[in-house]
Design a protein around this motif. Sequence first.
Motif, PDB file in Angstrom:
ATOM      1  N   GLN A  55       1.836 -25.642 -27.659  1.00  0.00           N
ATOM      2  CA  GLN A  55       1.798 -26.713 -27.068  1.00  0.00           C
ATOM      3  C   GLN A  55       0.355 -27.109 -26.591  1.00  0.00           C
ATOM      4  O   GLN A  55       0.092 -26.608 -25.589  1.00  0.00           O
ATOM      5  CB  GLN A  55       2.699 -27.038 -26.028  1.00  0.00           C
ATOM      6  N   LYS A  56      -0.244 -28.184 -27.125  1.00  0.00           N
ATOM      7  CA  LYS A  56      -1.690 -28.053 -26.880  1.00  0.00           C
ATOM      8  C   LYS A  56      -2.596 -27.084 -26.934  1.00  0.00           C
ATOM      9  O   LYS A  56      -2.530 -26.038 -28.045  1.00  0.00           O
ATOM     10  CB  LYS A  56      -1.938 -28.980 -25.443  1.00  0.00           C
TER      11      LYS A  56
ATOM     12  N   TYR B 126      10.031 -24.275 -19.420  1.00  0.00           N
ATOM     13  CA  TYR B 126      10.198 -24.764 -20.983  1.00  0.00           C
ATOM     14  C   TYR B 126      11.666 -25.396 -21.098  1.00  0.00           C
ATOM     15  O   TYR B 126      12.162 -24.829 -21.978  1.00  0.00           O
ATOM     16  CB  TYR B 126       9.729 -23.646 -21.946  1.00  0.00           C
ATOM     17  N   PHE B 131      11.353 -27.716 -26.687  1.00  0.00           N
ATOM     18  CA  PHE B 131      10.819 -26.426 -26.628  1.00  0.00           C
ATOM     19  C   PHE B 131      11.929 -25.503 -27.463  1.00  0.00           C
ATOM     20  O   PHE B 131      11.397 -24.480 -28.350  1.00  0.00           O
ATOM     21  CB  PHE B 131      10.504 -25.420 -25.335  1.00  0.00           C
ATOM     22  N   SER B 134      11.428 -26.292 -30.996  1.00  0.00           N
ATOM     23  CA  SER B 134      10.181 -25.886 -31.716  1.00  0.00           C
ATOM     24  C   SER B 134      10.224 -24.461 -32.152  1.00  0.00           C
ATOM     25  O   SER B 134       9.910 -23.907 -33.157  1.00  0.00           O
ATOM     26  CB  SER B 134       9.031 -25.802 -30.581  1.00  0.00           C
ATOM     27  N   LYS B 184       1.911 -34.836 -32.123  1.00  0.00           N
ATOM     28  CA  LYS B 184       2.226 -33.530 -32.238  1.00  0.00           C
ATOM     29  C   LYS B 184       2.811 -33.120 -30.678  1.00  0.00           C
ATOM     30  O   LYS B 184       2.044 -32.901 -29.817  1.00  0.00           O
ATOM     31  CB  LYS B 184       0.978 -32.722 -32.413  1.00  0.00           C
ATOM     32  N   ILE B 185       4.174 -32.972 -30.740  1.00  0.00           N
ATOM     33  CA  ILE B 185       4.733 -32.632 -29.283  1.00  0.00           C
ATOM     34  C   ILE B 185       4.278 -31.170 -29.233  1.00  0.00           C
ATOM     35  O   ILE B 185       4.206 -30.791 -28.103  1.00  0.00           O
ATOM     36  CB  ILE B 185       6.307 -32.756 -29.363  1.00  0.00           C
ATOM     37  N   THR B 186       4.473 -30.215 -30.078  1.00  0.00           N
ATOM     38  CA  THR B 186       4.137 -29.011 -30.123  1.00  0.00           C
ATOM     39  C   THR B 186       3.567 -28.687 -31.494  1.00  0.00           C
ATOM     40  O   THR B 186       3.816 -29.637 -32.468  1.00  0.00           O
ATOM     41  CB  THR B 186       5.421 -27.884 -29.866  1.00  0.00           C
ATOM     42  N   LYS B 187       3.076 -27.525 -31.776  1.00  0.00           N
ATOM     43  CA  LYS B 187       2.531 -27.065 -33.073  1.00  0.00           C
ATOM     44  C   LYS B 187       3.609 -27.241 -34.167  1.00  0.00           C
ATOM     45  O   LYS B 187       3.346 -27.507 -35.342  1.00  0.00           O
ATOM     46  CB  LYS B 187       2.006 -25.634 -32.979  1.00  0.00           C
TER      47      LYS B 187
END
Lengths: 101, 369
Positions: A55-56, B126, B131, B134, B184-187
């Motif tokens: 994340q980021k 998280y 999370f 993801s 992009k919330i996460t990758k």
Amino acid sequence: MSFEARLSEGKFCIPECTQCKKTVWPPSEFCNHCFGDVQLREGDFEGKVIEFSQQKEGYFCLVEFESIRIMAGISQCPKLGQTVRMSKCGIINASYSFWVV
Amino acid sequence: MNRVGIIGYGITPFTKKDHSTESALLESTRRLFVENPEIMPKEIDAVLVSTNSNTKYLSPILSEMTGVSPKISHTVESLCSSGTNTIVSAYSYIASGLADLVLVAGADRYDSPGQVLEWDNSRGQYKHPVFWASIFSKAYKRRFSVSNEQLAIVPVKNHKQAKDNPNALSEKICTVEDVINSKKITKDLRLLECSRPCTGSASIVLGSEDMVKRLAHSPVWITGIGQKTTSAGFTKNIPSNFMESTKIAGRMSLEMSNKHAKNIDVAEIHDAFSVCEPMALEALGFSADGKGMHTIQELHETDNFKINPRGGLIGAGHPLGATGIAQTIEVTQQLQSNAGNRQVDDPKVGLVHNMSAAATSSTVLVLET
Ligand SMILES: [Zn+2]
């Protein structure tokens, strides 16, 4: 002392049953296999990265310590199966927090 | 065991509006009674409310406000699958003979406290569902060599289908590029891959065989129920089999209804996040392991609305306590050939898949005409 009391001091312990010796997770006042009492085992535990994402700029991962799985932050991009240790943990705003290296 | 069928339903649009849980609940119930004048409030002997709201005593409140004085009235809460859990409770009351006519009403607001399970501390800092989503997504892509672009077809398909659902939160279609380029919330998770919290309500009346025969114009029967809870905490999930509860519940429901996955003509699937749709299709036996996206891509390319005709959670929005009931209404409408532009070709058997908290628990219903 309870798991949470030790965690709030920054110490990650593995809760286990005094009777059947199994790991008790999530932490509890009694064993979820036999309802026995719980004691804490201290140590410099080794964990294994099972999965991770990002994340980021920060990475987070699903880590397994013995039979305990947690989500933890990690500063560098991990590899699957990588061995890690708890670098920092505690309780922030009533939530656990874990960091591994 | 008595047979149990669906007699009528009412639903509100899913929006970002600021209605109270009570007012949303009353609105879908009002629509139900107005659109089904043969259902008399006085005849209802159980009122069950599905919600994650902290509002107390909602079933008696709803009963009083709609002129019902039931024998049984209480709330059912089980996070995102509160809706189907409430339907299963209603089914049990009817099947056991404790009640003959049950009103099930679900509602939540966009800011419902059910969105984050505070208890699950093993997720550390998280805790938000993005999370676990993801981790699911990353693990699924890795295991089956699936790309972000392939997964993006889930929201593309479900937003397209939601466009034909007048109650859906989503009003616009999107492309694979739109999904990939969304925030992009996460990758491993883009904004358009997430179902969105919203305010909405859905209500349904279930009845015994006698009640269904007397009151329903176009009866739909609940012929299969499967439920499984594997844990409460996300990290107890088995990483190679994240949807074990869905697999078990699906098998149970098909066994009870004496059906096979290939007999299912239409299904509502709990696509809380895009990766959940292929995972659930595989767990339910609609696709081979790792082939869920092939199924979804083919359905999308042929404009076949078989999976998530109302747009799923991603397209329709996700007012937690109302979701499982809205899914059940959609499959009912489909089986009644009453789904407008979303209508699937002559379905006879439908399925509802509703789950909670990273698939730690699942409910699957089989519905038939
Ligand atoms: Zn024990």
